[in-house]
Design a protein around this motif. Structure first.
Motif, mmCIF file in Angstrom:
data_model
loop_
_atom_site.group_PDB
_atom_site.id
_atom_site.type_symbol
_atom_site.label_atom_id
_atom_site.label_comp_id
_atom_site.label_asym_id
_atom_site.label_seq_id
_atom_site.Cartn_x
_atom_site.Cartn_y
_atom_site.Cartn_z
ATOM 1 N N UNK A 1 30.015 -9.509 -9.263
ATOM 2 C CA UNK A 1 31.373 -8.710 -8.248
ATOM 3 C C UNK A 1 31.226 -8.368 -7.349
ATOM 4 N N UNK A 2 31.505 -7.700 -6.065
ATOM 5 C CA UNK A 2 31.422 -7.218 -5.520
ATOM 6 C C UNK A 2 29.990 -6.016 -4.773
ATOM 7 N N UNK A 3 30.313 -5.651 -5.770
ATOM 8 C CA UNK A 3 29.315 -4.017 -5.648
ATOM 9 C C UNK A 3 28.563 -4.169 -7.250
ATOM 10 N N UNK A 4 28.761 -4.930 -7.620
ATOM 11 C CA UNK A 4 27.405 -5.157 -9.036
ATOM 12 C C UNK A 4 25.705 -4.075 -7.996
ATOM 13 N N UNK A 5 25.571 -3.929 -9.021
ATOM 14 C CA UNK A 5 24.217 -2.600 -9.034
ATOM 15 C C UNK A 5 23.807 -1.498 -7.681
ATOM 16 N N UNK A 6 25.497 -1.230 -6.981
ATOM 17 C CA UNK A 6 25.344 -1.126 -6.255
ATOM 18 C C UNK A 6 25.626 0.571 -7.040
ATOM 19 N N UNK A 7 25.340 2.189 -6.529
ATOM 20 C CA UNK A 7 25.959 2.820 -6.617
ATOM 21 C C UNK A 7 26.300 3.775 -5.563
ATOM 22 N N UNK A 8 27.764 4.356 -5.565
ATOM 23 C CA UNK A 8 28.241 5.027 -4.726
ATOM 24 C C UNK A 8 28.895 6.182 -5.115
ATOM 25 N N UNK A 9 28.918 7.436 -4.234
ATOM 26 C CA UNK A 9 29.537 8.256 -4.233
ATOM 27 C C UNK A 9 30.401 9.086 -3.344
ATOM 28 N N UNK A 10 31.511 9.200 -4.222
ATOM 29 C CA UNK A 10 33.097 9.487 -3.624
ATOM 30 C C UNK A 10 33.270 10.656 -3.290
ATOM 31 N N UNK B 1 21.444 5.518 -4.034
ATOM 32 C CA UNK B 1 22.351 6.003 -3.839
ATOM 33 C C UNK B 1 22.753 4.968 -3.136
ATOM 34 N N UNK B 2 23.568 4.123 -3.130
ATOM 35 C CA UNK B 2 23.670 3.597 -2.251
ATOM 36 C C UNK B 2 25.309 3.340 -0.760
ATOM 37 N N UNK B 3 25.792 3.903 -1.526
ATOM 38 C CA UNK B 3 27.000 3.857 -0.899
ATOM 39 C C UNK B 3 27.831 5.306 -0.748
ATOM 40 N N UNK B 4 27.801 6.439 0.104
ATOM 41 C CA UNK B 4 28.571 7.444 0.150
ATOM 42 C C UNK B 4 30.125 7.397 1.203
ATOM 43 N N UNK C 1 16.830 6.778 3.250
ATOM 44 C CA UNK C 1 15.824 5.384 5.005
ATOM 45 C C UNK C 1 14.400 4.925 3.845
ATOM 46 N N UNK C 2 14.707 5.824 2.633
ATOM 47 C CA UNK C 2 13.849 5.293 1.904
ATOM 48 C C UNK C 2 13.819 4.126 1.230
ATOM 49 N N UNK C 3 15.173 3.749 0.419
ATOM 50 C CA UNK C 3 15.712 2.577 0.517
ATOM 51 C C UNK C 3 15.611 1.452 0.809
ATOM 52 N N UNK D 1 25.548 2.112 2.963
ATOM 53 C CA UNK D 1 26.775 1.966 3.993
ATOM 54 C C UNK D 1 27.064 3.427 3.445
ATOM 55 N N UNK D 2 27.526 3.778 4.721
ATOM 56 C CA UNK D 2 28.172 5.447 4.955
ATOM 57 C C UNK D 2 29.777 5.345 5.305
ATOM 58 N N UNK D 3 30.690 5.702 4.483
ATOM 59 C CA UNK D 3 31.648 5.710 4.707
ATOM 60 C C UNK D 3 33.013 7.046 4.825
ATOM 61 N N UNK D 4 33.321 6.920 6.607
ATOM 62 C CA UNK D 4 33.489 8.302 6.444
ATOM 63 C C UNK D 4 35.139 8.545 6.413
#
Ligand code: NAI
Length: 248
Positions: free
Chosen positions: A2-11, A85-88, A131-133, A137-140
């Motif tokens: 899947x496209x976002x497998x393994x990623x953590x997103x915060x919305x 956190x991979x995606x905010x 930065x540590x990682x 990807x940040x999406x506004x």
């Protein structure tokens, strides 16, 4: 895969509307999803249940995105729970529409705090982690109104235009660390925010859209999946309109 497998997103503002649609699409693409909203209420619990039913880890947080301290705590708590956190997605937003003549200082300040300061708060809090990682990807969630302006929405338009300037600056600041920052500019999307508008205003608005319909939250979520995923690894500092051609 899947496209976002393994990623953590915060919305942020993820309990309903566009934020919820993003949370569900991200989960369907395999991401673990943390959502925040003003309150932990039945609405949030229902959204969390729908996300969990897709077989991914999820957790909800009551956190006011307009508060610097609460945003820092949110990022810390999500990191402690999910490990990264991979995606905010800075999605929380409000309107307090009025002609400038009738707009109060409180209406101006509230919209700036929730729509614009929140983006500073959360991006700053999550930046350290990304930065540590050495990736992220940040999406506004901006708006076509931030690009074109709109009578009766000067506070909202200014906040959404501010998000675009912020997005392009952050893309330049942290691009060298493989952290991307993009904005989505939705047009007229059918959610509780737009259901507040009088029927004649909605109809008039829709008649000016080349695709002749309001957008669905899923229309925005599809573009967000692209920006969150590795399909967009060479895309940063961009504003992508999802507006049925309303803004060209
Ligand atoms: P909505 O009003 O349905 O949902 C917004 C969510 O944000 C709600 O769950 C709300 O509780 C939450 N929220 C509000 N203030 C918050 C705060 N201080 N901290 C945390 N959460 C908070 O709105 P919708 O339509 O889903 O909009 C989502 C985003 O998309 C907003 O930023 C909005 O400005 C933007 N947008 C929406 C468009 C539309 O046509 N619906 C068009 C262009 C942009």
């Amino acid at each position: 895969m899947k496209l976002l497998e393994g990623k953590v997103a915060l919305i942020t503002g993820g309990a309903r509307g566009i934020g919820k649609a993003l949370a569900l699409k991200f989960a369907a693409e395999g991401a673990a999803v943390a959502i925040s909203d003003l309150r932990f209420d039945d609405n949030m619990q229902a959204t969390l249940n729908e996300i969990a039913a897709l077989g991914v880890k999820t957790k909800g947080y009551a956190s006011n995105a307009a508060s610097y301290a609460e945003s820092e705590l949110l990022a810390e708590n999500v990191l402690a729970e999910f490990g990264r956190i991979d995606v905010l997605v800075n999605n929380a937003g409000i309107t307090k529409d009025n002609l400038l003549m009738r707009m109060t200082e409180e209406d101006w300040d509230a919209v700036m705090a929730v729509n614009l300061k929140s983006v500073f708060n959360l991006t700053k809090a999550v930046q350290r982690i990304m930065l540590k990682q050495k990736s992220g990807s940040i999406i506004n969630m901006s708006s076509v109104v931030g690009v074109n302006g709109n009578a009766g929405q000067s506070n909202y338009a200014a906040s959404k235009a501010g998000m675009i300037g912020f997005t392009k600056s952050i893309a330049q600041e942290i691009g060298s660390r493989s952290i991307r920052c993009n904005a989505i500019a939705p047009g007229f999307i059918e959610t509780e925010m737009t259901h507040k508008l009088p029927d004649d205003v909605r109809k008039q608005w829709i008649s000016t859209i080349p695709l002749r319909r309001g957008g669905k939250p899923d229309d925005v979520a599809n573009v967000a999946v692209f920006l969150a995923s590795d399909l967009s690894l060479y895309v940063t500092g961009q504003v992508i309109s999802v507006c049925g051609g309303m803004s060209m």
